[in-house]
Design a protein around this motif. Structure first.
Motif, PDB file in Angstrom:
ATOM      1  N   SER A  90       1.727  -1.400   0.132  1.00 19.58           N
ATOM      2  CA  SER A  90      -0.235  -0.008  -0.257  1.00 19.58           C
ATOM      3  C   SER A  90       1.144   1.145  -0.183  1.00 19.58           C
ATOM      4  CB  SER A  90      -0.961   0.118   0.651  1.00 19.58           C
ATOM      5  OG  SER A  90      -1.998  -1.346   0.821  1.00 19.58           O
ATOM      6  N   ILE A  93       1.907   1.506  -3.488  1.00 19.01           N
ATOM      7  CA  ILE A  93       1.183   2.400  -4.375  1.00 19.01           C
ATOM      8  C   ILE A  93       0.867   3.717  -4.437  1.00 19.01           C
ATOM      9  CG2 ILE A  93      -1.509   2.569  -4.418  1.00 19.01           C
ATOM     10  CD1 ILE A  93      -1.314  -1.145  -4.130  1.00 19.01           C
ATOM     11  N   THR A  97       1.580   7.032  -7.383  1.00 19.54           N
ATOM     12  CA  THR A  97       0.529   7.489  -7.498  1.00 19.54           C
ATOM     13  C   THR A  97       0.043   9.085  -6.493  1.00 19.54           C
ATOM     14  OG1 THR A  97      -1.540   6.453  -5.732  1.00 19.54           O
ATOM     15  CG2 THR A  97      -0.925   5.581  -7.713  1.00 19.54           C
ATOM     16  N   LEU A 163       1.900  -4.132  -9.312  1.00 23.26           N
ATOM     17  CA  LEU A 163       1.578  -3.561  -9.324  1.00 23.26           C
ATOM     18  C   LEU A 163       2.123  -2.508 -10.214  1.00 23.26           C
ATOM     19  CD1 LEU A 163       2.321  -3.019  -5.518  1.00 23.26           C
ATOM     20  CD2 LEU A 163       0.564  -3.601  -6.407  1.00 23.26           C
ATOM     21  N   MET A 173      -4.448   1.210 -10.050  1.00 25.63           N
ATOM     22  CA  MET A 173      -3.605   0.661  -8.882  1.00 25.63           C
ATOM     23  C   MET A 173      -5.448   0.005  -8.194  1.00 25.63           C
ATOM     24  SD  MET A 173      -1.092   0.457  -8.503  1.00 25.63           S
ATOM     25  CE  MET A 173       1.157   1.380  -9.773  1.00 25.63           C
TER      26      MET A 173
END
Length: 196
Positions: A90, A93, A97, A163, A173
């Motif tokens: 996480s 990610i 982003t 990913l 994602m």
């Protein structure tokens, strides 16, 4: 009589200002629009100072990312491997982003056309983090959460590959539920005895 300014402190202060300026500009404008000139102006530093410490914008961003990723994308060890992987993935990610303003996304794209930057990215950022991933997975093996026979290179590809696949192909994602499914499938693929 006051002491004169400490040059080492002044340099560290300038370095922090430059990295902060790079982060702010990337967030505001997107990686592609950030220039050394803009970083220098925002940081109150000269271009000469920046080029004395870094050979390019990519090198500035690499140092920024290296510091940020060290803080935000560490490998926790709570004893629950799947939960720890969820936390770490996480964080990855979050670093990727949104792609337009992510320094990581911009740096990856720039490194595709700059072999020196690609080497520095791999040696300074990627390889040490792969080593940390493997350390965490070895601890899981030592704790009996994962078979000692698991190929950690394959586990790395199965966990992180989705990913970067989704990132590069603009597929979006995974949300939290989809991430849990990816982790469960990856762990079962490398170790069929895994109960996730």
């Amino acid at each position: 009589m006051p002491n004169p300014p400490n040059p080492a402190r002044r340099s560290q202060s300038s370095r922090r200002a430059i990295l902060a300026a790079a982060a702010e500009l990337c967030s505001e404008l997107g990686y592609g629009q950030v220039t050394i000139e803009a970083i220098a102006a925002r940081a109150g530093a000269s271009k000469k100072t920046i080029y004395r410490w870094w050979p390019s914008k990519g090198a500035v961003m690499l140092e920024l990312i290296d510091e940020t990723a060290t803080i935000t994308a560490a490998h926790p060890d709570t004893g629950d491997l799947a939960a720890d992987l969820r936390t770490q993935l996480s964080a990855v990610i979050d670093l990727l982003t949104p792609a337009h303003t992510s320094p990581v996304a911009g740096l990856i794209a720039e490194a595709l056309n700059d072999p020196d930057l690609a080497r520095d990215l791999r040696d300074r950022l990627i390889k040490p983090r792969i080593a940390r991933f493997k350390e965490r997975m070895r601890r899981a093996q030592d704790a009996g959460q994962l078979s000692p026979e698991v190929d950690l290179d394959v586990a790395l590809d199965l966990l992180y590959g989705p990913l970067y696949h989704r990132f590069v192909l603009h597929l979006g994602m995974p949300d939290a539920d989809h991430l849990d499914v990816l982790i469960a499938h990856a762990l079962r693929a490398v170790d069929p005895s895994t109960n996730t």
